[in-house]
Design a protein around this motif. Structure first.
Motif, PDB file in Angstrom:
ATOM      1  N   LYS A  95      -4.751  -2.380   6.449  1.00  0.00           N
ATOM      2  CA  LYS A  95      -5.606  -3.370   5.816  1.00  0.00           C
ATOM      3  C   LYS A  95      -6.331  -4.167   6.881  1.00  0.00           C
ATOM      4  O   LYS A  95      -5.905  -4.261   8.028  1.00  0.00           O
ATOM      5  CB  LYS A  95      -4.803  -4.283   4.892  1.00  0.00           C
ATOM      6  CG  LYS A  95      -3.869  -5.247   5.588  1.00  0.00           C
ATOM      7  CD  LYS A  95      -3.167  -6.130   4.558  1.00  0.00           C
ATOM      8  CE  LYS A  95      -2.243  -7.116   5.238  1.00  0.00           C
ATOM      9  NZ  LYS A  95      -1.536  -7.975   4.243  1.00  0.00           N
ATOM     10  N   LYS A 109     -10.201   6.370  -4.275  1.00  0.00           N
ATOM     11  CA  LYS A 109      -9.156   6.136  -3.287  1.00  0.00           C
ATOM     12  C   LYS A 109      -8.663   7.459  -2.712  1.00  0.00           C
ATOM     13  O   LYS A 109      -7.464   7.783  -2.705  1.00  0.00           O
ATOM     14  CB  LYS A 109      -8.011   5.321  -3.899  1.00  0.00           C
ATOM     15  CG  LYS A 109      -8.451   3.914  -4.288  1.00  0.00           C
ATOM     16  CD  LYS A 109      -7.341   3.075  -4.870  1.00  0.00           C
ATOM     17  CE  LYS A 109      -7.890   1.701  -5.240  1.00  0.00           C
ATOM     18  NZ  LYS A 109      -6.883   0.876  -5.935  1.00  0.00           N
ATOM     19  N   GLN A 135       0.844  -1.192   0.000  1.00  0.00           N
ATOM     20  CA  GLN A 135       0.000   0.000   0.000  1.00  0.00           C
ATOM     21  C   GLN A 135       0.884   1.249   0.000  1.00  0.00           C
ATOM     22  O   GLN A 135       1.984   1.244   0.559  1.00  0.00           O
ATOM     23  CB  GLN A 135      -0.866   0.033   1.260  1.00  0.00           C
ATOM     24  CG  GLN A 135      -1.973  -0.997   1.297  1.00  0.00           C
ATOM     25  CD  GLN A 135      -1.479  -2.417   1.496  1.00  0.00           C
ATOM     26  OE1 GLN A 135      -1.854  -3.335   0.770  1.00  0.00           O
ATOM     27  NE2 GLN A 135      -0.609  -2.606   2.490  1.00  0.00           N
ATOM     28  N   TYR A 176     -10.397  -2.385   4.472  1.00  0.00           N
ATOM     29  CA  TYR A 176      -9.287  -1.687   5.139  1.00  0.00           C
ATOM     30  C   TYR A 176      -9.855  -0.553   5.984  1.00  0.00           C
ATOM     31  O   TYR A 176     -11.061  -0.282   5.982  1.00  0.00           O
ATOM     32  CB  TYR A 176      -8.282  -1.144   4.113  1.00  0.00           C
ATOM     33  CG  TYR A 176      -8.904  -0.349   2.979  1.00  0.00           C
ATOM     34  CD1 TYR A 176      -9.241  -0.967   1.783  1.00  0.00           C
ATOM     35  CD2 TYR A 176      -9.142   1.021   3.112  1.00  0.00           C
ATOM     36  CE1 TYR A 176      -9.803  -0.256   0.745  1.00  0.00           C
ATOM     37  CE2 TYR A 176      -9.705   1.735   2.074  1.00  0.00           C
ATOM     38  CZ  TYR A 176     -10.035   1.093   0.889  1.00  0.00           C
ATOM     39  OH  TYR A 176     -10.591   1.803  -0.147  1.00  0.00           O
ATOM     40  N   TYR A 228      -4.606   7.181  -1.682  1.00  0.00           N
ATOM     41  CA  TYR A 228      -3.911   5.948  -1.348  1.00  0.00           C
ATOM     42  C   TYR A 228      -4.058   4.961  -2.492  1.00  0.00           C
ATOM     43  O   TYR A 228      -4.945   5.112  -3.339  1.00  0.00           O
ATOM     44  CB  TYR A 228      -4.455   5.366  -0.045  1.00  0.00           C
ATOM     45  CG  TYR A 228      -5.939   5.096  -0.068  1.00  0.00           C
ATOM     46  CD1 TYR A 228      -6.856   6.112   0.219  1.00  0.00           C
ATOM     47  CD2 TYR A 228      -6.439   3.845  -0.398  1.00  0.00           C
ATOM     48  CE1 TYR A 228      -8.211   5.885   0.178  1.00  0.00           C
ATOM     49  CE2 TYR A 228      -7.796   3.609  -0.441  1.00  0.00           C
ATOM     50  CZ  TYR A 228      -8.679   4.634  -0.150  1.00  0.00           C
ATOM     51  OH  TYR A 228     -10.037   4.412  -0.201  1.00  0.00           O
ATOM     52  N   ASP A 229      -3.194   3.999  -2.489  1.00  0.00           N
ATOM     53  CA  ASP A 229      -3.238   2.972  -3.517  1.00  0.00           C
ATOM     54  C   ASP A 229      -3.194   1.615  -2.838  1.00  0.00           C
ATOM     55  O   ASP A 229      -2.303   1.343  -2.025  1.00  0.00           O
ATOM     56  CB  ASP A 229      -2.064   3.124  -4.491  1.00  0.00           C
ATOM     57  CG  ASP A 229      -2.190   2.193  -5.678  1.00  0.00           C
ATOM     58  OD1 ASP A 229      -1.160   1.818  -6.258  1.00  0.00           O
ATOM     59  OD2 ASP A 229      -3.337   1.827  -6.026  1.00  0.00           O
ATOM     60  N   THR A 230      -4.148   0.762  -3.149  1.00  0.00           N
ATOM     61  CA  THR A 230      -4.192  -0.564  -2.574  1.00  0.00           C
ATOM     62  C   THR A 230      -5.019  -1.478  -3.455  1.00  0.00           C
ATOM     63  O   THR A 230      -5.896  -1.016  -4.183  1.00  0.00           O
ATOM     64  CB  THR A 230      -4.800  -0.531  -1.157  1.00  0.00           C
ATOM     65  OG1 THR A 230      -4.747  -1.836  -0.591  1.00  0.00           O
ATOM     66  CG2 THR A 230      -6.248  -0.049  -1.194  1.00  0.00           C
ATOM     67  N   SER A 231      -4.736  -2.764  -3.350  1.00  0.00           N
ATOM     68  CA  SER A 231      -5.552  -3.763  -4.035  1.00  0.00           C
ATOM     69  C   SER A 231      -6.524  -4.427  -3.057  1.00  0.00           C
ATOM     70  O   SER A 231      -7.330  -5.260  -3.453  1.00  0.00           O
ATOM     71  CB  SER A 231      -4.659  -4.829  -4.682  1.00  0.00           C
ATOM     72  OG  SER A 231      -3.847  -5.441  -3.701  1.00  0.00           O
ATOM     73  N   GLU A 232      -6.428  -4.020  -1.784  1.00  0.00           N
ATOM     74  CA  GLU A 232      -7.320  -4.565  -0.774  1.00  0.00           C
ATOM     75  C   GLU A 232      -8.721  -3.973  -0.929  1.00  0.00           C
ATOM     76  O   GLU A 232      -8.881  -2.834  -1.368  1.00  0.00           O
ATOM     77  CB  GLU A 232      -6.788  -4.226   0.634  1.00  0.00           C
ATOM     78  CG  GLU A 232      -5.369  -4.701   0.914  1.00  0.00           C
ATOM     79  CD  GLU A 232      -5.297  -6.185   1.155  1.00  0.00           C
ATOM     80  OE1 GLU A 232      -6.329  -6.790   1.517  1.00  0.00           O
ATOM     81  OE2 GLU A 232      -4.185  -6.752   1.017  1.00  0.00           O
ATOM     82  N   ASN A 233      -9.712  -4.755  -0.521  1.00  0.00           N
ATOM     83  CA  ASN A 233     -11.090  -4.262  -0.549  1.00  0.00           C
ATOM     84  C   ASN A 233     -11.555  -3.843   0.839  1.00  0.00           C
ATOM     85  O   ASN A 233     -12.400  -2.956   0.969  1.00  0.00           O
ATOM     86  CB  ASN A 233     -12.022  -5.338  -1.102  1.00  0.00           C
ATOM     87  CG  ASN A 233     -13.406  -4.795  -1.386  1.00  0.00           C
ATOM     88  OD1 ASN A 233     -13.563  -3.755  -2.022  1.00  0.00           O
ATOM     89  ND2 ASN A 233     -14.419  -5.477  -0.880  1.00  0.00           N
ATOM     90  N   LYS A 254     -14.230   5.958  -1.968  1.00  0.00           N
ATOM     91  CA  LYS A 254     -13.536   4.679  -2.110  1.00  0.00           C
ATOM     92  C   LYS A 254     -13.094   4.415  -3.546  1.00  0.00           C
ATOM     93  O   LYS A 254     -11.986   3.947  -3.787  1.00  0.00           O
ATOM     94  CB  LYS A 254     -14.426   3.522  -1.613  1.00  0.00           C
ATOM     95  CG  LYS A 254     -13.701   2.189  -1.508  1.00  0.00           C
ATOM     96  CD  LYS A 254     -14.557   1.126  -0.846  1.00  0.00           C
ATOM     97  CE  LYS A 254     -13.755  -0.161  -0.670  1.00  0.00           C
ATOM     98  NZ  LYS A 254     -14.571  -1.227  -0.014  1.00  0.00           N
TER      99      LYS A 254
END
Lengths: 115, 117
Positions: free
Chosen positions: B96, B73, B2, B32, B25-30, B70
């Motif tokens: 996360k 992001k 992240q 968090y 922010y940058d994330t591949s999580e759904n 969301k």
């Protein structure tokens, strides 16, 4: 109810020495996380202790080690100090299982200066 | 991994005015959590507000509120009726969500906010 406490407040060491920083978590908390905050930067995660074991670790060399005691307090040890280790070291405590968020509460930090 | 980005290194505003601090922010999580922490000159990092990503409703805490987008992001902090005591570094942070629950915080580089009397 005491919050998170850290000791010492300030510390000056020379290159190559070893240092130990201490943290007492907030009452009721069982998890301790350590962060390094270089001047002008955001904190960087070092590692986290839960049930007296290192549960997760950030991108820090093995010179950084820690310990958690049965009373949940924790120590951060840094060996072979480098000038680049100069920073504010923050301890954060939390209670694992406090869903939906295990919010971390921070101590006042220890300012380490390496000469 | 992240990443958290705060694009405003410094901001200043007159006392009693409203100010908005930006965070992306940058994330591949759904699943968090997102946080805003305040760090005054005393160095103590203080939690200002938190947001669960699964909640659509924006979090509020007295004069502090967030605008959580969301899909974009984005997670901005609005401080209303700013006070001299709001002068501090403000950090946006990401955590996360896992079954264990207690994960590390990933911080941005901070925004230095000065409230002018």
């Amino acid at each position: 109810d005491a919050g998170v406490t850290q000791s010492p407040t300030h510390l000056i060491k020379t290159r190559g020495q070893q240092v130990t920083l201490r943290c007492s978590p907030k009452s009721g908390h069982d998890t301790v996380s350590w962060y390094q905050q270089a001047l002008g930067q955001g904190p960087q995660f070092i590692f986290q202790y839960y049930e007296e074991e290192e549960r997760q670790r950030g991108n820090f060399p093995d010179r950084f080690s820690g310990h958690q005691f049965p009373n949940y307090s924790s120590e951060l040890n840094v060996n072979a100090l480098l000038l680049g280790d100069s920073a504010l070291y923050l301890c954060a405590s939390s209670h694992t299982g406090d869903f939906p968020t295990d919010t971390q509460y921070f101590g006042p930090g220890t300012r380490l200066t390496v000469l | 991994a992240q990443t958290v980005t705060q694009s405003q290194p410094e901001m200043s505003v007159q006392e009693a005015e409203t100010v908005t601090l930006s965070c992306t922010y940058d994330t591949s999580e759904n699943n968090y959590y997102l946080f805003w922490y305040k760090q005054p000159p005393s160095r103590q990092m203080i939690l200002v507000i938190r947001q669960e990503a699964y909640k659509q409703q924006n979090a509020t805490e007295n004069r502090f509120s967030v605008n959580f987008q969301k899909a974009a992001k984005s997670f901005s902090l609005k401080i209303s009726d700013s006070q001299l005591g709001d002068t501090a570094m403000y950090f946006c942070a990401f955590m996360k969500s896992t079954n264990f629950g207690n994960e590390k915080l990933t911080f941005g580089t901070g925004t230095r906010l000065t409230i002018i009397p």
